[in-house]
Design an enzyme around this catalytic site. Structure first.
Site, PDB file in Angstrom:
ATOM      1  CG  PHE A   1     109.778 -26.584 117.273  1.00 31.07           C
ATOM      2  CD1 PHE A   1     109.650 -25.240 116.958  1.00 31.07           C
ATOM      3  CD2 PHE A   1     109.241 -27.019 118.467  1.00 31.07           C
ATOM      4  CE1 PHE A   1     109.011 -24.351 117.812  1.00 31.07           C
ATOM      5  CE2 PHE A   1     108.603 -26.153 119.347  1.00 31.07           C
ATOM      6  CZ  PHE A   1     108.487 -24.808 119.008  1.00 31.07           C
TER       7      PHE A   1
ATOM      8  N   GLY B   1     109.433 -26.061 131.362  1.00 36.06           N
ATOM      9  CA  GLY B   1     109.372 -27.504 131.088  1.00 36.06           C
ATOM     10  C   GLY B   1     110.774 -28.039 130.882  1.00 36.06           C
ATOM     11  CB  ALA B   2     113.949 -26.540 132.072  1.00 33.04           C
ATOM     12  CE  LYS B   3     114.330 -29.823 137.597  1.00 33.08           C
ATOM     13  NZ  LYS B   3     113.659 -29.603 138.868  1.00 33.08           N
TER      14      LYS B   3
ATOM     15  N   GLY C   1      99.742 -33.281 117.961  1.00 35.98           N
ATOM     16  CA  GLY C   1      99.451 -31.955 117.407  1.00 35.98           C
ATOM     17  C   GLY C   1      99.794 -31.899 115.927  1.00 35.98           C
TER      18      GLY C   1
ATOM     19  N   PRO D   1     103.250 -26.831 115.832  1.00 35.42           N
ATOM     20  CG  PRO D   1     101.305 -27.238 114.607  1.00 35.42           C
ATOM     21  CD  PRO D   1     102.413 -26.238 114.778  1.00 35.42           C
TER      22      PRO D   1
ATOM     23  CG  HIS E   1     104.217 -39.575 118.812  1.00 37.48           C
ATOM     24  ND1 HIS E   1     103.381 -39.410 117.734  1.00 37.48           N
ATOM     25  CD2 HIS E   1     105.000 -38.463 118.871  1.00 37.48           C
ATOM     26  CE1 HIS E   1     103.647 -38.243 117.154  1.00 37.48           C
ATOM     27  NE2 HIS E   1     104.623 -37.644 117.822  1.00 37.48           N
TER      28      HIS E   1
ATOM     29  CE  LYS F   1     101.985 -36.703 120.802  1.00 39.26           C
ATOM     30  NZ  LYS F   1     102.368 -35.410 121.381  1.00 39.26           N
TER      31      LYS F   1
HETATM   32  N1  LIG Z   1     106.287 -28.944 118.668  1.00 35.15           N
HETATM   33  C1  LIG Z   1     107.233 -29.891 118.688  1.00 35.15           C
HETATM   34  O1  LIG Z   1     108.063 -29.989 117.775  1.00 35.15           O
HETATM   35  C2  LIG Z   1     107.287 -30.830 119.838  1.00 35.15           C
HETATM   36  C3  LIG Z   1     106.339 -30.745 120.806  1.00 35.15           C
HETATM   37  N2  LIG Z   1     106.370 -31.581 121.868  1.00 35.15           N
HETATM   38  C4  LIG Z   1     105.351 -31.352 122.868  1.00 35.15           C
HETATM   39  O2  LIG Z   1     105.964 -30.770 124.012  1.00 35.15           O
HETATM   40  C5  LIG Z   1     105.249 -31.162 125.185  1.00 35.15           C
HETATM   41  C6  LIG Z   1     106.220 -31.809 126.157  1.00 35.15           C
HETATM   42  O3  LIG Z   1     106.653 -33.044 125.632  1.00 35.15           O
HETATM   43  P1  LIG Z   1     107.726 -33.954 126.402  1.00 35.15           P
HETATM   44  O4  LIG Z   1     108.966 -33.179 126.652  1.00 35.15           O
HETATM   45  O5  LIG Z   1     107.785 -35.211 125.652  1.00 35.15           O
HETATM   46  O6  LIG Z   1     106.953 -34.185 127.780  1.00 35.15           O
HETATM   47  P2  LIG Z   1     107.621 -34.438 129.216  1.00 35.15           P
HETATM   48  O7  LIG Z   1     106.531 -34.960 130.089  1.00 35.15           O
HETATM   49  O8  LIG Z   1     108.869 -35.223 129.073  1.00 35.15           O
HETATM   50  O9  LIG Z   1     108.040 -32.972 129.687  1.00 35.15           O
HETATM   51  C7  LIG Z   1     107.158 -31.996 130.119  1.00 35.15           C
HETATM   52  C8  LIG Z   1     107.814 -31.326 131.301  1.00 35.15           C
HETATM   53  O10 LIG Z   1     107.037 -30.203 131.670  1.00 35.15           O
HETATM   54  C9  LIG Z   1     106.921 -30.202 133.101  1.00 35.15           C
HETATM   55  N3  LIG Z   1     105.783 -29.425 133.505  1.00 35.15           N
HETATM   56  C10 LIG Z   1     104.488 -29.788 133.616  1.00 35.15           C
HETATM   57  N4  LIG Z   1     103.749 -28.753 134.002  1.00 35.15           N
HETATM   58  C11 LIG Z   1     104.605 -27.708 134.175  1.00 35.15           C
HETATM   59  C12 LIG Z   1     104.455 -26.364 134.575  1.00 35.15           C
HETATM   60  N5  LIG Z   1     103.262 -25.857 134.908  1.00 35.15           N
HETATM   61  N6  LIG Z   1     105.548 -25.570 134.629  1.00 35.15           N
HETATM   62  C13 LIG Z   1     106.761 -26.046 134.313  1.00 35.15           C
HETATM   63  N7  LIG Z   1     106.985 -27.329 133.929  1.00 35.15           N
HETATM   64  C14 LIG Z   1     105.899 -28.136 133.853  1.00 35.15           C
HETATM   65  C15 LIG Z   1     106.823 -31.681 133.454  1.00 35.15           C
HETATM   66  O11 LIG Z   1     107.071 -31.892 134.819  1.00 35.15           O
HETATM   67  P3  LIG Z   1     106.588 -33.279 135.508  1.00 35.15           P
HETATM   68  O12 LIG Z   1     107.500 -34.320 134.958  1.00 35.15           O
HETATM   69  O13 LIG Z   1     106.737 -33.004 136.967  1.00 35.15           O
HETATM   70  O14 LIG Z   1     105.169 -33.480 135.075  1.00 35.15           O
HETATM   71  C16 LIG Z   1     107.912 -32.240 132.534  1.00 35.15           C
HETATM   72  O15 LIG Z   1     109.197 -32.118 133.087  1.00 35.15           O
HETATM   73  C17 LIG Z   1     104.125 -32.097 124.706  1.00 35.15           C
HETATM   74  O16 LIG Z   1     102.945 -31.362 124.525  1.00 35.15           O
HETATM   75  C18 LIG Z   1     104.651 -32.589 123.372  1.00 35.15           C
HETATM   76  O17 LIG Z   1     103.636 -33.000 122.494  1.00 35.15           O
HETATM   77  C19 LIG Z   1     107.334 -32.530 122.014  1.00 35.15           C
HETATM   78  C20 LIG Z   1     108.288 -32.683 121.055  1.00 35.15           C
HETATM   79  C21 LIG Z   1     108.337 -31.848 119.872  1.00 35.15           C
HETATM   80  O1  LIG Z   2     105.112 -35.568 122.206  1.00 32.72           O
HETATM   81  C1  LIG Z   2     105.979 -35.656 121.319  1.00 32.72           C
HETATM   82  O2  LIG Z   2     106.972 -36.395 121.394  1.00 32.72           O
HETATM   83  C2  LIG Z   2     105.781 -34.843 120.106  1.00 32.72           C
HETATM   84  N1  LIG Z   2     104.810 -33.985 120.092  1.00 32.72           N
HETATM   85  C3  LIG Z   2     104.458 -33.130 119.003  1.00 32.72           C
HETATM   86  C4  LIG Z   2     103.105 -33.493 118.467  1.00 32.72           C
HETATM   87  O3  LIG Z   2     102.195 -33.826 119.242  1.00 32.72           O
HETATM   88  O4  LIG Z   2     102.905 -33.416 117.240  1.00 32.72           O
HETATM   89  C5  LIG Z   2     105.542 -33.067 117.950  1.00 32.72           C
HETATM   90  C6  LIG Z   2     106.230 -34.364 117.702  1.00 32.72           C
HETATM   91  O5  LIG Z   2     105.338 -35.236 117.080  1.00 32.72           O
HETATM   92  C7  LIG Z   2     106.753 -34.962 119.003  1.00 32.72           C
END
Ligand SMILES: NC(=O)C1=CN([C@@H]2O[C@H](COP(=O)(O)OP(=O)(O)OC[C@H]3O[C@@H](n4cnc5c(N)ncnc54)[C@H](OP(=O)(O)O)[C@@H]3O)[C@@H](O)[C@H]2O)C=CC1
Ligand SMILES: O=C(O)C1=N[C@H](C(=O)O)C[C@H](O)C1
Length: 250
Positions: free
Chosen positions: A108, A10-12, A145, A106, A135, A139
């Site tokens: 970090f 999910g690096a992008k 979460g 849920p 949010h 999202k």
């Molecule tokens: N636990 C924590 O502290 C946090 C958790 N999160 C969670 O992290 C997740 C991502 O959030 P966020 O970065 O905002 O979302 P984004 O949509 O910005 O990023 C997700 C990325 O994952 C890519 N992706 C989708 N499917 C795949 C796959 N099978 N393999 C590799 N890459 C894939 C997407 O590609 P594409 O754009 O092509 O769909 C996109 O680049 C969410 O579930 C969010 O709730 C977020 C922030 C903090």
């Molecule tokens: O999608 C987000 O941005 C976030 N997702 C996580 C969540 O669903 O709790 C963590 C944080 O709230 C950011």
């Protein structure tokens, strides 16, 4: 000492791209793979990844983790959408790979972890508890979460203290007006341009309220937790639920 070989899936994405920078900047880590949608998971084994940081989408996380666990790659998971069924499935994969560890966090950020802890501690002292999460509008899931976990922790604390159900005499409401019911705790989700990730836990008793609020203002707030998770998960086989397990909070 050899560096920890870390990959980001999910690096992008919003948090994934920040995680790539954080791993690259960590002196004790080497970024060995940065996978986006459509990239082959076999890249992880080819690169010798020890830990995969999974930050994708609820629709993608299970297949990614199945591959990682089957190949003995530890997981640090921020992706949301966890259900009891999904956790049970993950546990069966981990049972078959007993030296592999997965951390699901849920949230970090230290402030969010503390919010959950404070809410859990306070829950039994108040008649009423509700969670509001706020949010950015991109999202994918609702409730967050973090909010779902917070509500579960509050409900567990109230049940352990034999608290009665919270008072609510609403007999007529528009659909959704009282939020989602997570184990008896109302959870309200706001999606608003300009926001990133925020949460309020409202607790109410006779003549008083307590509000615990946390704001993540930048994705950098999640990075120390991700790096800590990667360092600790390699020595923690099985499933670890919550970053608090790697923090000395008591
Ligand atoms: N636990 C924590 O502290 C946090 C958790 N999160 C969670 O992290 C997740 C991502 O959030 P966020 O970065 O905002 O979302 P984004 O949509 O910005 O990023 C997700 C990325 O994952 C890519 N992706 C989708 N499917 C795949 C796959 N099978 N393999 C590799 N890459 C894939 C997407 O590609 P594409 O754009 O092509 O769909 C996109 O680049 C969410 O579930 C969010 O709730 C977020 C922030 C903090
Ligand atoms: O999608 C987000 O941005 C976030 N997702 C996580 C969540 O669903 O709790 C963590 C944080 O709230 C950011």
């Amino acid at each position: 000492m050899s560096k920890l070989r870390v990959a980001v899936i999910g690096a992008k994405g919003r948090i994934g791209s920040e995680a790539v920078r954080a791993v690259e900047a960590a002196e004790d880590m080497e970024l060995v793979a940065a996978l986006g949608r459509g990239d082959e998971l076999e890249t992880l084994t080819g690169a010798g990844a020890q830990v995969a940081v999974e930050l994708t989408h609820p629709d993608a996380v299970m297949a990614n983790l199945e591959f990682c666990v089957r190949n003995g790659i530890h997981g640090v998971v921020g992706t949301t959408g966890w259900t009891d069924d999904r956790l049970a499935q993950l546990r069966t994969w981990l049972d078959a790979s007993p030296r592999t560890g997965v951390l699901i966090a849920p949230n970090f950020s230290i402030g969010a972890v503390l919010t959950m802890r404070f809410a859990q501690q306070a829950a039994r002292f108040f008649e009423s508890a509700e969670v509001i999460e706020l949010h950015h509008p991109n999202k994918a899931d609702a409730p967050s979460g973090t909010a779902a976990r917070t509500a579960k922790l509050i409900a567990e604390a109230r049940a352990a203290a034999d608290c009665p159900p919270q008072p609510d005499a609403t007999s007529s409401a528009l659909d959704g007006a009282r939020g989602a019911d997570v184990d008896g705790i109302p959870v309200h989700s706001v999606r608003l341009r300009g926001l990133l990730a925020h949460q309020e836990v409202l607790l109410g008793g006779v003549g008083e309220t307590l509000t615990v609020r946390h704001d993540s203002l930048h994705h950098s707030s999640f990075m120390p937790g991700i790096l800590l998770g990667a360092r600790r998960v390699v020595a923690t086989p099985g499933l670890t639920m919550g970053l608090e397990n790697f923090l000395d909070l008591d």
